[in-house]
Write a protein that holds these residues in place. Structure first.
Motif, PDB file in Angstrom:
ATOM      1  N   ASN A 174       0.922  -1.308   0.005  1.00  0.00           N
ATOM      2  CA  ASN A 174      -0.057   0.058  -0.150  1.00  0.00           C
ATOM      3  C   ASN A 174       0.877   1.352  -0.271  1.00  0.00           C
ATOM      4  N   SER A 175       2.081   1.305  -0.491  1.00  0.00           N
ATOM      5  CA  SER A 175       2.648   2.436  -0.731  1.00  0.00           C
ATOM      6  C   SER A 175       2.135   3.237  -2.066  1.00  0.00           C
ATOM      7  N   LEU A 219       4.625   3.445   7.476  1.00  0.00           N
ATOM      8  CA  LEU A 219       4.271   2.686   6.221  1.00  0.00           C
ATOM      9  C   LEU A 219       4.867   1.331   6.036  1.00  0.00           C
ATOM     10  N   SER A 222       3.060  -1.041   8.768  1.00  0.00           N
ATOM     11  CA  SER A 222       1.389  -1.172   8.240  1.00  0.00           C
ATOM     12  C   SER A 222       1.929  -2.156   7.193  1.00  0.00           C
ATOM     13  N   GLY A 223       2.626  -1.772   6.120  1.00  0.00           N
ATOM     14  CA  GLY A 223       2.965  -2.562   4.734  1.00  0.00           C
ATOM     15  C   GLY A 223       3.330  -3.898   5.226  1.00  0.00           C
ATOM     16  N   ARG A 241      -5.611   0.018  -0.764  1.00  0.00           N
ATOM     17  CA  ARG A 241      -5.328   1.513  -0.932  1.00  0.00           C
ATOM     18  C   ARG A 241      -6.715   2.040  -0.932  1.00  0.00           C
TER      19      ARG A 241
END
Ligand SMILES: [Zn+2]
Length: 339
Positions: A174-175, A219, A222-223, A241
């Motif tokens: 989800n970057s 990030l 969570s990623g 996303r």
């Protein structure tokens, strides 16, 4: 020869070390002790989580340490093996390369069983941990040399089925950017060895530079958790996303030499556009100023292709041949999966 007290077939949670023999002046029988945690329960996949492949890239190390402390067997639906600081001597010394043998872990694969410390660690992964694993996650950042848009990235592997699984897992980080990259600086990379063994490999560049902003830590953490849920190793609801209210990912690739801009001469690098900017072909990205001849006009660095500035050199002082910028071109998911 590396030894460990861990039993990788055992259910539950174990904390231990990989022990690498390292004989030195004040420790003839010493071992380098690399922390490792295994949490196993259920029939799901085995995931190997690696931080600190380059010792001074700490984002992934912190994310893996947090998971190693937090995970309980009840949370796991497979087997998660965590090595927060893979190049442990380098992590302790805040260096990219190992202070013990000067080696770059990410150029040491497949490694040698009786080689130097770095080579032995690479060999242990190639012959013991990769064969045990279905998924290999290797978390990097640009650290001292480069500043990246925080992104999950991958190689365009030849096997279409493996590529599709890697692609889906890359997006699960989800970057804002997802990046297909090529290797322009050498062989012996950790992800390439894991890919050659058919593993689902997920790698990242979580920013770069000396300071790590809180948003990049968030990030990274969570990623990593979302990818573990995505591959079926961790309980929880997978987030996309869209479900997070974020715009679609910007998918880019830099597979040609022209995407990678090298300094034509030494000097002081000045970037003139912001990271993540969409560039036109021929647009100026920055300049290299002449330290000894400030009266001379600086050398222009110009985009050779249209695309996004995904990474730039972090230190101003630049030597001829240093990578100063990468322009990655937009690509569609369809093109990636069919290429
Ligand atoms: Zn790295």
């Amino acid at each position: 020869m590396i030894v460990t007290s861990l039993d990788f077939d055992k259910r539950g949670k174990q904390q231990g070390f990989l022990q690498v023999p390292y004989s030195h002046n004040l420790g003839g029988w010493a071992n380098v002790m690399i922390p490792i945690t295994v949490v196993a329960r259920g029939k799901g996949p085995t995931v190997l989580v690696l931080g600190g492949n380059h010792g001074d890239e700490y984002q992934g190390q912190i994310a893996a340490m947090k998971l190693a402390r937090d995970l309980t067997p009840e949370m796991v639906t497979g087997r998660i093996i965590l090595i927060p600081s893979l190049n442990f001597p380098a992590a302790r010394a805040a260096t990219r390369l190992s202070p013990l043998d000067g080696m770059n872990m990410n150029r040491a694969f497949p490694g040698e069983p009786e080689g130097t410390a770095t080579s032995q660690i690479a060999h242990f992964l190639s012959t013991v941990l990769f064969p045990l694993s279905d998924v290999v996650i290797d978390i990097h950042s640009g650290r001292r040399s480069m500043e990246f848009v925080p992104c999950a990235h991958m190689h365009l592997v030849a096997d279409r089925e493996q590529r599709a699984r890697m692609f889906a897992a890359m997006l699960a980080w989800n970057s804002d950017f997802a990046f297909l990259y090529a290797d322009i600086a050498g062989t012996g990379l950790l992800p390439v060895e894991a890919e050659n063994q058919g593993k689902l490999v997920i790698t990242t560049e979580m920013g770069g530079g000396e300071a790590i902003p809180a948003a990049v830590h968030r990030l990274t953490q969570s990623g990593l958790r979302n990818v573990l849920i995505h591959v079926g190793a961790l309980k929880g609801r997978e987030r996309t996303r869209a479900s997070l209210g974020l715009p679609p990912v910007i998918l880019v690739q830099a597979l040609e030499r022209e995407n990678y801009l090298l300094a034509p001469e030494s000097g002081i690098f000045e970037i003139t556009v912001d990271l993540g900017t969409k560039m036109k072909r021929g647009q100026t990205i920055g300049f290299i100023h002449h330290l000894e001849r400030p009266d001379r006009a600086p050398e222009s660095i110009v985009a050779q292709t249209a695309g996004y500035l995904v990474t730039m050199r972090a230190p101003c002082l630049t030597q001829q041949g240093d990578c100063v910028a990468v322009i990655a071109q937009s690509v569609s998911a369809k093109e990636v999966l069919r290429a």
